[in-house]
Design a protein around this motif. Structure first.
Motif, mmCIF file in Angstrom:
data_model
loop_
_atom_site.group_PDB
_atom_site.id
_atom_site.type_symbol
_atom_site.label_atom_id
_atom_site.label_comp_id
_atom_site.label_asym_id
_atom_site.label_seq_id
_atom_site.Cartn_x
_atom_site.Cartn_y
_atom_site.Cartn_z
ATOM 1 N N GLY A 132 46.727 39.195 40.904
ATOM 2 C CA GLY A 132 46.920 40.325 41.800
ATOM 3 C C GLY A 132 46.915 41.641 41.061
ATOM 4 O O GLY A 132 46.317 42.620 41.504
ATOM 5 N N SER A 133 47.563 41.664 39.919
ATOM 6 C CA SER A 133 47.579 42.878 39.101
ATOM 7 C C SER A 133 46.187 43.212 38.592
ATOM 8 O O SER A 133 45.771 44.379 38.597
ATOM 9 N N LEU A 134 45.457 42.179 38.161
ATOM 10 C CA LEU A 134 44.091 42.401 37.689
ATOM 11 C C LEU A 134 43.214 42.931 38.807
ATOM 12 O O LEU A 134 42.423 43.852 38.594
ATOM 13 N N PHE A 135 43.360 42.389 40.002
ATOM 14 C CA PHE A 135 42.548 42.841 41.131
ATOM 15 C C PHE A 135 42.798 44.312 41.420
ATOM 16 O O PHE A 135 41.857 45.096 41.596
ATOM 17 N N ARG A 136 44.043 44.717 41.473
ATOM 18 C CA ARG A 136 44.365 46.124 41.753
ATOM 19 C C ARG A 136 43.809 47.037 40.667
ATOM 20 O O ARG A 136 43.286 48.117 40.964
ATOM 21 N N THR A 137 43.919 46.605 39.423
ATOM 22 C CA THR A 137 43.411 47.423 38.316
ATOM 23 C C THR A 137 41.910 47.606 38.415
ATOM 24 O O THR A 137 41.389 48.725 38.291
ATOM 25 N N VAL A 138 41.191 46.508 38.658
ATOM 26 C CA VAL A 138 39.734 46.576 38.753
ATOM 27 C C VAL A 138 39.322 47.410 39.960
ATOM 28 O O VAL A 138 38.400 48.234 39.881
ATOM 29 N N ALA A 139 39.998 47.229 41.099
ATOM 30 C CA ALA A 139 39.639 47.955 42.312
ATOM 31 C C ALA A 139 39.847 49.455 42.148
ATOM 32 O O ALA A 139 38.955 50.257 42.490
ATOM 33 N N HIS A 143 39.461 32.270 46.836
ATOM 34 C CA HIS A 143 39.972 31.522 45.685
ATOM 35 C C HIS A 143 40.841 32.391 44.782
ATOM 36 O O HIS A 143 41.854 31.939 44.256
ATOM 37 N N TRP A 144 40.448 33.647 44.618
ATOM 38 C CA TRP A 144 41.199 34.545 43.745
ATOM 39 C C TRP A 144 42.549 34.878 44.352
ATOM 40 O O TRP A 144 43.576 34.781 43.700
ATOM 41 N N ARG A 145 42.552 35.263 45.641
ATOM 42 C CA ARG A 145 43.809 35.619 46.298
ATOM 43 C C ARG A 145 44.737 34.408 46.415
ATOM 44 O O ARG A 145 45.958 34.534 46.319
ATOM 45 N N GLY A 146 44.162 33.223 46.565
ATOM 46 C CA GLY A 146 44.985 32.019 46.670
ATOM 47 C C GLY A 146 45.695 31.658 45.394
ATOM 48 O O GLY A 146 46.650 30.879 45.406
ATOM 49 N N GLY A 147 45.247 32.255 44.277
ATOM 50 C CA GLY A 147 45.899 31.920 43.009
ATOM 51 C C GLY A 147 46.824 32.988 42.494
ATOM 52 O O GLY A 147 47.200 32.976 41.322
ATOM 53 N N THR A 148 47.214 33.948 43.331
ATOM 54 C CA THR A 148 48.029 35.070 42.850
ATOM 55 C C THR A 148 49.508 34.731 42.749
ATOM 56 O O THR A 148 50.278 35.479 42.160
#
Length: 469
Positions: free
Chosen positions: A336-343, A325-330
């Motif tokens: 996408g930016s938030l995911f990279r930052t958190v990772a 669901h998260w990747r489908g909304g990028t």
């Protein structure tokens, strides 16, 4: 196992250890053979199992045509707090999670077989239907039931929860033809046959104790009553603790738990869309993942004994659901930016913790401190014992220098033990030293420390009294 040359029945400190089946110990034996006996060797198999889980998550998502989602899901699982803790611990949990994840994936493939068969038989089919990676050499049927068997060998009957997931999916879909693809009778026989290769010799050698203790005490009793202080001590507290895992998930799944409220809203919107439009249907994989997650959380919610990591087998499913669901909304958002930052931030923080925290925390472990101080005086032929302190850490540290096993004593027989022939030492509460050894010889040495007993949740003061000859 290595010392006794017995790879069927586990022992700890020369005593039967019937808490868990032996698969995790087998993995550690292999690690010891390669790297020697050390902390690293004991922990390394858990890290391998965690890496394999991430690979399974990625392959499962890629199988469904979403390679980028697979990367996200694997990263989400790998960098969650509970995975970070257990992927470096010498425990059986990661092997359980690995085989449960494999069982969930292969079970999903079994349920998809009717759809795939009909798609392949459709004339002028435009969309190619790929086969799972193992299809060229082994069937999902074999993978499913072997995974259930090896999951049992890792941590017992809890590994069979994917059977409930598959069964619940069939019931919710009301498609009883799907059950035929499970070949349930043949599959259960295969699973039990694999388990029996170890289980029957283990039951014979222990005269049935493995069943009575491993299943009776550590499965049934743990489900019906609190064990080792982990859970509620009364029915009222049991009711109060029912939401336990729905609260601790926000810590265990951190940092990705910050997206769980958003995920719940997305799933709720889908449900409302399905109600408003009878022709709308949620993705089959989403339904399957939700079913598996719900079953794991509900089962452990009902179990009386509770620990935060018990729901860890749901994390691969939850990671895949969140990533889908998260990747489908990028496309139109900054997700996408938030995911990279958190990772990236999480990876840096976990690595820093792994490198910095253990040496700082170790000094608060009394067994480690006593071992470090007394190590120059330890001899391989020494006998050693303890009074009112029986933590496994005592065995782990001192057995690296001393060949004998730990003897558990009470206050009355400390004098008899220390008067025995040969070098020896005993670990006792510091408050008892003067009463137990009022006139000890000058050649004897003592080492004292204070620390925190994590298992009991209390401060302890210990003294090691050593007789050199």
């Amino acid at each position: 196992m290595i010392q006794r040359a017995d790879y069927v029945v586990p022992y700890f400190n020369s005593q039967l250890r019937l808490d868990k089946p032996p698969l995790a110990y087998w993995a550690q034996v292999a690690s010891y053979r390669i790297f020697g006996a050390s902390d690293f060797s004991a922990r390394f198999p858990s890290a391998i199992a965690a890496a394999l889980i991430a690979l399974v998550i990625f392959a499962w998502s890629r199988r469904n045509g979403a390679t980028s989602v697979g990367w996200w899901a694997a990263i989400i699982f790998t960098l969650s707090l509970q995975t970070f803790v257990h992927a470096k611990a010498a425990v059986a949990d990661m092997w359980l999670v690995l085989f449960m994840t494999l069982a969930h994936w292969s079970g999903y493939e079994l349920l998809q077989r009717p759809t795939l068969d009909s798609q392949r038989s459709t004339p002028n089919q435009r969309v190619a239907v790929s086969s799972p990676p193992w299809a060229t050499w082994i069937s999902p049927f074999i993978i499913f039931y072997l995974s259930l068997a090896f999951g049992f060998l890792a941590k017992g009957p809890i590994a069979w929860l994917p059977l409930f997931t598959v069964g619940a999916t069939i019931i919710l879909a009301r498609d009883w033809q799907l059950a035929r693809h499970l070949k349930l009778l043949r599959g259960i026989l295969l699973m039990l046959a694999v388990v029996a290769l170890w289980g029957i010799p283990a039951l014979v050698q222990t005269q049935g104790q493995f069943l009575a203790i491993g299943i009776g005490r550590h499965v049934i009793s743990r489900s019906l009553a609190t064990m080792e202080g982990h859970g509620a001590s009364s029915f009222g507290m049991y009711l109060l603790f029912l939401p336990f895992y729905f609260v601790t998930i926000f810590v265990s799944f951190f940092p990705w738990s910050i997206k769980l409220p958003w995920l719940i809203r997305q799933l709720w919107k889908q449900k409302k869309a399905r109600i408003a439009d009878p022709g709308y249907s949620r993705n089959q994989l989403d339904n399957y993942l939700l079913t598996g997650i719900a079953i794991i959380f509900v089962i452990f919610t009902l179990v009386a004994t509770k620990l935060p990591h018990y729901t860890l087998p749901a994390f691969p499913l939850l990671a895949l659901l969140l990533a889908r669901h998260w990747r489908g909304g990028t496309a139109n958002t900054n997700h996408g930016s938030l995911f990279r930052t958190v990772a990236i931030t999480s990876a840096c923080v976990w690595i820093a913790i792994a490198l910095i925290i253990p040496p700082l925390v170790a000094r608060f472990f009394p067994a480690y401190q006593l071992f470090r101080e007394s190590r120059p005086h330890l001899q391989p032929n020494m006998q050693f014992a303890s009074v009112e302190f029986e933590e496994p850490s005592v065995v782990w540290y001192f057995r690296s220098r001393v060949q004998s096993f730990l003897t558990r004593l009470n206050k009355k027989n400390v004098g008899d033990f220390m008067s025995g022939p040969g070098p020896r030492f005993v670990i006792v509460p510091t408050s008892l030293v003067q009463a137990l050894f009022p006139n000890r010889p000058q050649t004897w040495t003592s080492f004292s420390t204070c620390g925190f007993n994590i298992a009991k949740g209390k401060r302890v003061d210990l003294t090691l009294v050593l007789k050199p000859e």
